[in-house]
Every structure is written in C-alpha cells, then in structure tokens.
Design a protein around this motif. Structure first.
Motif, PDB file in Angstrom:
ATOM      1  N   GLY A   1       0.847  -1.191   0.000  1.00 25.34           N
ATOM      2  CA  GLY A   1       0.000   0.000   0.000  1.00 25.34           C
ATOM      3  C   GLY A   1       0.877   1.233   0.000  1.00 25.34           C
ATOM      4  O   GLY A   1       2.098   1.136  -0.201  1.00 25.34           O
ATOM      5  N   PRO A   2       0.297   2.396   0.239  1.00 23.80           N
ATOM      6  CA  PRO A   2       1.074   3.631   0.227  1.00 23.80           C
ATOM      7  C   PRO A   2       2.263   3.548   1.187  1.00 23.80           C
ATOM      8  O   PRO A   2       2.136   3.047   2.307  1.00 23.80           O
ATOM      9  CB  PRO A   2       0.059   4.692   0.699  1.00 23.80           C
ATOM     10  CG  PRO A   2      -1.272   4.117   0.325  1.00 23.80           C
ATOM     11  CD  PRO A   2      -1.142   2.630   0.486  1.00 23.80           C
ATOM     12  N   GLY A   3       3.418   4.021   0.730  1.00 25.05           N
ATOM     13  CA  GLY A   3       4.616   4.011   1.575  1.00 25.05           C
ATOM     14  C   GLY A   3       5.403   2.719   1.516  1.00 25.05           C
ATOM     15  O   GLY A   3       6.483   2.617   2.085  1.00 25.05           O
ATOM     16  N   LYS A   4       4.865   1.694   0.828  1.00 21.76           N
ATOM     17  CA  LYS A   4       5.568   0.400   0.739  1.00 21.76           C
ATOM     18  C   LYS A   4       6.225   0.247  -0.635  1.00 21.76           C
ATOM     19  O   LYS A   4       5.628   0.595  -1.659  1.00 21.76           O
ATOM     20  CB  LYS A   4       4.580  -0.760   0.937  1.00 21.76           C
ATOM     21  CG  LYS A   4       3.948  -0.790   2.303  1.00 21.76           C
ATOM     22  CD  LYS A   4       4.917  -1.287   3.357  1.00 21.76           C
ATOM     23  CE  LYS A   4       4.208  -1.357   4.707  1.00 21.76           C
ATOM     24  NZ  LYS A   4       5.100  -1.646   5.802  1.00 21.76           N
ATOM     25  N   LYS A   5       7.438  -0.295  -0.605  1.00 16.76           N
ATOM     26  CA  LYS A   5       8.167  -0.552  -1.850  1.00 16.76           C
ATOM     27  C   LYS A   5       8.046  -2.039  -2.181  1.00 16.76           C
ATOM     28  O   LYS A   5       8.515  -2.894  -1.426  1.00 16.76           O
ATOM     29  CB  LYS A   5       9.631  -0.161  -1.685  1.00 16.76           C
ATOM     30  CG  LYS A   5       9.836   1.341  -1.461  1.00 16.76           C
ATOM     31  CD  LYS A   5      11.312   1.665  -1.408  1.00 16.76           C
ATOM     32  CE  LYS A   5      11.575   3.163  -1.417  1.00 16.76           C
ATOM     33  NZ  LYS A   5      11.119   3.836  -0.186  1.00 16.76           N
ATOM     34  N   VAL A   6       7.397  -2.308  -3.314  1.00 17.36           N
ATOM     35  CA  VAL A   6       7.113  -3.691  -3.713  1.00 17.36           C
ATOM     36  C   VAL A   6       7.853  -4.003  -5.005  1.00 17.36           C
ATOM     37  O   VAL A   6       7.816  -3.200  -5.947  1.00 17.36           O
ATOM     38  CB  VAL A   6       5.597  -3.883  -3.934  1.00 17.36           C
ATOM     39  CG1 VAL A   6       5.299  -5.271  -4.492  1.00 17.36           C
ATOM     40  CG2 VAL A   6       4.821  -3.658  -2.631  1.00 17.36           C
ATOM     41  N   ALA A   7       8.508  -5.151  -5.050  1.00 16.96           N
ATOM     42  CA  ALA A   7       9.109  -5.617  -6.308  1.00 16.96           C
ATOM     43  C   ALA A   7       8.361  -6.857  -6.781  1.00 16.96           C
ATOM     44  O   ALA A   7       8.034  -7.742  -5.982  1.00 16.96           O
ATOM     45  CB  ALA A   7      10.583  -5.941  -6.114  1.00 16.96           C
ATOM     46  N   ILE A   8       8.072  -6.883  -8.068  1.00 15.50           N
ATOM     47  CA  ILE A   8       7.458  -8.055  -8.676  1.00 15.50           C
ATOM     48  C   ILE A   8       8.523  -8.707  -9.563  1.00 15.50           C
ATOM     49  O   ILE A   8       9.065  -8.060 -10.467  1.00 15.50           O
ATOM     50  CB  ILE A   8       6.241  -7.660  -9.556  1.00 15.50           C
ATOM     51  CG1 ILE A   8       5.209  -6.839  -8.754  1.00 15.50           C
ATOM     52  CG2 ILE A   8       5.626  -8.898 -10.209  1.00 15.50           C
ATOM     53  CD1 ILE A   8       4.393  -7.600  -7.749  1.00 15.50           C
ATOM     54  N   VAL A   9       8.819  -9.978  -9.298  1.00 12.75           N
ATOM     55  CA  VAL A   9       9.819 -10.696 -10.093  1.00 12.75           C
ATOM     56  C   VAL A   9       9.095 -11.516 -11.157  1.00 12.75           C
ATOM     57  O   VAL A   9       8.265 -12.366 -10.830  1.00 12.75           O
ATOM     58  CB  VAL A   9      10.678 -11.635  -9.217  1.00 12.75           C
ATOM     59  CG1 VAL A   9      11.831 -12.193 -10.039  1.00 12.75           C
ATOM     60  CG2 VAL A   9      11.185 -10.921  -7.984  1.00 12.75           C
ATOM     61  N   GLY A  10       9.393 -11.241 -12.444  1.00  5.62           N
ATOM     62  CA  GLY A  10       8.762 -11.971 -13.557  1.00  5.62           C
ATOM     63  C   GLY A  10       7.567 -11.205 -14.093  1.00  5.62           C
ATOM     64  O   GLY A  10       6.603 -10.966 -13.369  1.00  5.62           O
ATOM     65  N   MET A  11       7.646 -10.801 -15.355  1.00  6.10           N
ATOM     66  CA  MET A  11       6.527 -10.077 -15.997  1.00  6.10           C
ATOM     67  C   MET A  11       5.786 -11.036 -16.917  1.00  6.10           C
ATOM     68  O   MET A  11       5.777 -10.893 -18.134  1.00  6.10           O
ATOM     69  CB  MET A  11       7.086  -8.910 -16.839  1.00  6.10           C
ATOM     70  CG  MET A  11       6.976  -7.553 -16.198  1.00  6.10           C
ATOM     71  SD  MET A  11       5.332  -6.809 -16.290  1.00  6.10           S
ATOM     72  CE  MET A  11       5.322  -6.227 -17.983  1.00  6.10           C
ATOM     73  N   GLY A  12       5.165 -12.035 -16.324  1.00  5.26           N
ATOM     74  CA  GLY A  12       4.340 -12.956 -17.097  1.00  5.26           C
ATOM     75  C   GLY A  12       2.888 -12.764 -16.700  1.00  5.26           C
ATOM     76  O   GLY A  12       2.470 -11.653 -16.364  1.00  5.26           O
ATOM     77  N   GLY A  13       2.127 -13.860 -16.731  1.00  6.87           N
ATOM     78  CA  GLY A  13       0.707 -13.786 -16.400  1.00  6.87           C
ATOM     79  C   GLY A  13       0.470 -13.274 -14.985  1.00  6.87           C
ATOM     80  O   GLY A  13      -0.271 -12.312 -14.760  1.00  6.87           O
ATOM     81  N   LEU A  14       1.096 -13.922 -14.007  1.00 12.34           N
ATOM     82  CA  LEU A  14       0.941 -13.469 -12.618  1.00 12.34           C
ATOM     83  C   LEU A  14       1.591 -12.101 -12.429  1.00 12.34           C
ATOM     84  O   LEU A  14       1.017 -11.197 -11.821  1.00 12.34           O
ATOM     85  CB  LEU A  14       1.606 -14.473 -11.656  1.00 12.34           C
ATOM     86  CG  LEU A  14       0.720 -15.554 -11.030  1.00 12.34           C
ATOM     87  CD1 LEU A  14      -0.040 -16.337 -12.078  1.00 12.34           C
ATOM     88  CD2 LEU A  14       1.542 -16.498 -10.166  1.00 12.34           C
ATOM     89  N   GLY A  15       2.808 -11.972 -12.940  1.00  9.95           N
ATOM     90  CA  GLY A  15       3.595 -10.768 -12.691  1.00  9.95           C
ATOM     91  C   GLY A  15       2.906  -9.502 -13.183  1.00  9.95           C
ATOM     92  O   GLY A  15       2.862  -8.501 -12.457  1.00  9.95           O
ATOM     93  N   HIS A  16       2.345  -9.557 -14.388  1.00 10.76           N
ATOM     94  CA  HIS A  16       1.754  -8.314 -14.909  1.00 10.76           C
ATOM     95  C   HIS A  16       0.521  -7.930 -14.106  1.00 10.76           C
ATOM     96  O   HIS A  16       0.250  -6.743 -13.905  1.00 10.76           O
ATOM     97  CB  HIS A  16       1.482  -8.414 -16.416  1.00 10.76           C
ATOM     98  CG  HIS A  16       0.118  -8.853 -16.799  1.00 10.76           C
ATOM     99  ND1 HIS A  16      -0.336 -10.141 -16.605  1.00 10.76           N
ATOM    100  CD2 HIS A  16      -0.923  -8.181 -17.354  1.00 10.76           C
ATOM    101  CE1 HIS A  16      -1.586 -10.224 -17.031  1.00 10.76           C
ATOM    102  NE2 HIS A  16      -1.979  -9.051 -17.487  1.00 10.76           N
ATOM    103  N   MET A  17      -0.206  -8.929 -13.577  1.00  9.88           N
ATOM    104  CA  MET A  17      -1.332  -8.596 -12.696  1.00  9.88           C
ATOM    105  C   MET A  17      -0.824  -8.079 -11.353  1.00  9.88           C
ATOM    106  O   MET A  17      -1.419  -7.178 -10.756  1.00  9.88           O
ATOM    107  CB  MET A  17      -2.242  -9.815 -12.474  1.00  9.88           C
ATOM    108  CG  MET A  17      -3.190 -10.144 -13.609  1.00  9.88           C
ATOM    109  SD  MET A  17      -4.093  -8.737 -14.316  1.00  9.88           S
ATOM    110  CE  MET A  17      -4.857  -7.988 -12.887  1.00  9.88           C
ATOM    111  N   GLY A  18       0.281  -8.634 -10.889  1.00 10.46           N
ATOM    112  CA  GLY A  18       0.871  -8.155  -9.641  1.00 10.46           C
ATOM    113  C   GLY A  18       1.249  -6.682  -9.734  1.00 10.46           C
ATOM    114  O   GLY A  18       1.019  -5.913  -8.796  1.00 10.46           O
ATOM    115  N   VAL A  19       1.802  -6.286 -10.870  1.00  6.02           N
ATOM    116  CA  VAL A  19       2.174  -4.884 -11.070  1.00  6.02           C
ATOM    117  C   VAL A  19       0.921  -4.001 -11.021  1.00  6.02           C
ATOM    118  O   VAL A  19       0.870  -2.993 -10.300  1.00  6.02           O
ATOM    119  CB  VAL A  19       2.900  -4.703 -12.426  1.00  6.02           C
ATOM    120  CG1 VAL A  19       3.126  -3.226 -12.729  1.00  6.02           C
ATOM    121  CG2 VAL A  19       4.226  -5.467 -12.421  1.00  6.02           C
TER     122      VAL A  19
END
Ligand code: NAP
Ligand code: ZN
Ligand code: ZN
Length: 352
Positions: free
Chosen positions: A174-192
């Motif tokens: 949420g706001p103030g949190k730094k999130v990294a998503i590893v892998g820009m595939g099906g799951l990854g692009h939704m995670g972003v």
C-alpha cells in the motif's frame, strides 16, 4: 446421468491437445451450470499437463481461469441465476467445515480442496477444467464477475489476479511500501497492476528490459533486468516486499539481499525443483521467506470487485483451440503478453 460436452484433452503427459468430449454431472440442487466463454492458460496448466509437479490424472482437461455465463441453476441455488456473468478459479469444492474453510481460506482446506482439474471430487470422480464449453459446480465456488470487466480479460483474474492480490494484501502492500514483482508474465503483470492500484511503489525485476515500456504503463515506476548484476547492487536493501512469480530456479540469496529490514520475499511461482538459500541472507536483516497459494472464495470476490473498481483486467491474447500447443511453447519461453486466453467457442469438433 451426465451431459457430454466438447473439451480440449491431453491424453497423456506432454501430449498435444485434441478436440474430444468429456462428461459433466447433471445440475444438482446446489449446482450452477456455466457456458464457458473464455479460459486462461496459466503456467500451472503446463506444469501439470507435463507432470512437472508429479503424477497427474489423465486424460486431462486443464483450465482454472474460467469465465462465462450461467446457463442453468439447481432448485436450491440462491447466489446465481441464469444469465449471470460468473467465474471459477482453482478449486470447485472444499470440506466447508475445517477451521481454514470456516475462516474463508478454502485454498488451505485441511481435508484438501477439490482442484478444478487434475483432481477428484470427494465422490472420487475426476475433475476437468476450463478448456471446455461447459462446467457444473457448487454455487459457493462460483464467483460473480462484476459488470465493467469483460469476460475475456476477467478470466485470468481467477488465478493470476487472486494469486497476486492475496499476498499483496496479506503483506500490507500500500502507500509508503516498496514492492518488487519478479517476472513479468501472467501473474507478474497482474501483480504490477494490483500493487500499483493498492498505492504501493512498484518495481519490476525481469530477465531483460524487453517489456520495460509495458511495465511502466501497467503502473511500475522502476524496471530492472536481473541479467545485469548491477540491479542487485542498485536495489540493495530496498524493498519491503518481493513477490516472486518465476516458474524456474532463482538465485534466492541475491533477491533476499534486496529486502529492507523486516522485509519479506514471497514465493508464488512454483518451480519444479527444490530451491536453496543461505540462512545468513535472512538473519542479516530479520527477513522472511514465505509462500502464498491463490486465495479463498471471499477474497477472490473481493479481488474481482477491486479490479472492477480500478478498471483492471488482464492484458491478453485471445487464441483458438488449434493454438494451445503453440501457446504452451510460447509461455515456457516467456513469450507471452501477458496471458493467453482460449475462446472456447473454437473447441467443438465442428468449429475446427
Ligand atoms: P508465466 O506467464 O510463464 O510467467 C513467469 C515469468 O517468470 C516469465 O514471464 C518470466 O518473466 C519469468 N521467468 C521465466 N523463466 C525464468 C527464468 N529461468 N529465470 C528468471 N525468470 C524467469 O507464468 P505464470 O502463469 O505467471 O505462473 C508463474 C508461476 O506461478 C508458475 O510456476 C505457476 O505454476 C505458479 N503459480 C502459482 C500459483 C500459486 O497459487 N502459488 C498460482 C498460479 C500460478 P520475465 O520475462 O519478466 O523474466
Ligand atoms: Zn493458475
Ligand atoms: Zn476444509
């Protein structure tokens, strides 16, 4: 009695998909029958159709990202009616009485839930998934797809959407949190998309920079190539949360080094082989290494409503039944932008 319906069937592990038919049970008092419109191709379908996780049940009809329209309901059904836009995800039943089911965490049912395919009903019948034109399931395991999300872009939310939404919520993205998503595939692009919609600062860690423009368009503010060792130095001790969606082996210690104090790296990707890491990578920053598995029915509905509210669906490529084998090859090569979705109208023999 059963009903014969068209389906795409893999006869044996790793076999090509063939147009064939399967039997669906009659609509019971608490059942909903769905005309399937679209079925997403999840990497888990490939792992299972190729027996990468262990023995599977064959013939197999994969598919646990199902979107369609209710075509019949049983006499006692109250949640859905004919004509409703609905979806089914990774499981179609659970024991409904264990503490995890009662808590709405049916994905962790202590008796073991009934997987949408490559599983067995409690009666012993094999389950068949969404690469088909119709499915019958208990109403409590059928989700409502809100108006405002088209069925084709909604289908992947039933797995890729909830699998990323659930850990993002659980670990406080949420706001103030730094999130990294590893892998820009099906799951990854939704995670972003979901992490950005939750208000987090989102970074993509992909093998190359080839999908950078897309990552930034989907809501990331930073995008790094993991093939470049500088990435791990530049982002040292940076992230509160790393969601790993990768289906293959990773050098986990290098990723853990990018976690801040008390940061967590959460696995949702399910590689075939065991993974290793040095305990020092955790103790050095009071870090956690964790895992997460899809989400419960209540949270899946919450995710669908959240996506509708924020105008989120998957970025998809719609394909016909003849293209599924080729799509599998492309997913394995990370050549998918960002989810293949089968138009199930192309499955019947006479559609060939
Ligand atoms: P996908 O579309 O194939 O995406 C995986 C991404 O991982 C690829 O696009 C690629 O991204 C990256 N990748 C692939 N091979 C790699 C390698 N050798 N090294 C580094 N990165 C690599 O698959 P998906 O459908 O999103 O599923 C991902 C994984 O999650 C699968 O293992 C699947 O079974 C699992 N899964 C788990 C759950 C759960 O509940 N835990 C639910 C659904 C799926 P880049 O090109 O950006 O590097
Ligand atoms: Zn899946
Ligand atoms: Zn249970």
């Amino acid at each position: 009695m059963t009903t014969t319906v068209p389906a795409l069937v893999a006869a044996t592990p790793g076999a090509s998909f063939e147009r064939s038919t399967i039997e669906r049970r009659d609509v019971g008092p608490n059942d909903v029958q769905i005309d399937i419109a679209y079925a997403g191709i999840c990497h888990s379908d490939i792992h299972q159709a190729r027996e990468e996780w262990g023995a599977g049940i064959f013939p197999m009809v994969p598919g646990h990202e199902i979107a369609g329209i209710v075509s019949a309901v049983g006499s006692d059904v109250t949640k859905h009616k004919v004509g409703d836009r609905v979806g089914i995800g990774c499981f179609v039943d659970s024991c409904r009485e264990c503490e995890n089911c009662l808590a709405g965490e049916e994905q962790f049912c202590l008796k073991g839930n009934v997987a949408t395919y490559n599983g067995r009903e409690y009666s012993g019948e094999e389950t068949y998934g969404g690469y088909s034109t119709s499915i019958v399931a208990n109403e409590n395991y059928v989700l409502s797809i809100p108006e405002g999300i088209d069925l084709d872009v909604a289908a992947p939310l039933l797995c890729a959407g909830i699998t990323t939404y659930s850990p993002l919520k659980h670990w406080g993205a949420g706001p103030g949190k730094k999130v990294a998503i590893v892998g820009m595939g099906g799951l990854g692009h939704m995670g972003v998309k979901i992490a950005a919609a939750l208000g987090a600062e989102v970074t993509v860690l992909s093998q190359t920079l080839s999908k950078k423009e897309d990552g930034l368009r989907l809501g990331a503010t930073d995008y790094f190539a993991t093939s470049d060792d500088e990435t791990f130095k530049t982002n040292s001790k940076r992230f509160d949360l790393i969601i790993n969606t990768v289906s293959a082996d990773l050098p986990i210690d290098k990723y853990l080094s990018m976690l801040t104090l008390d940061g967590s790296m959460v696995f949702v990707g399910l590689p075939e082989k065991p993974q290793t890491f040095r305990v020092f990578s955790l103790t050095g920053g009071r870090r956690s290494l964790a895992g997460s598995n899809i989400g419960g029915i209540r949270e899946t509905q919450e995710m669908l409503d959240f996506c509708a509210e924020h105008g989120l669906g998957a970025d998809i490529e719609v394909i016909g039944a003849d293209q599924v084998d080729e799509a599998y090859e492309r997913v394995v090569k990370s050549d998918v932008r960002y989810r293949f979705v089968i138009d199930t109208a192309t499955i019947p023999e006479n559609a060939a």
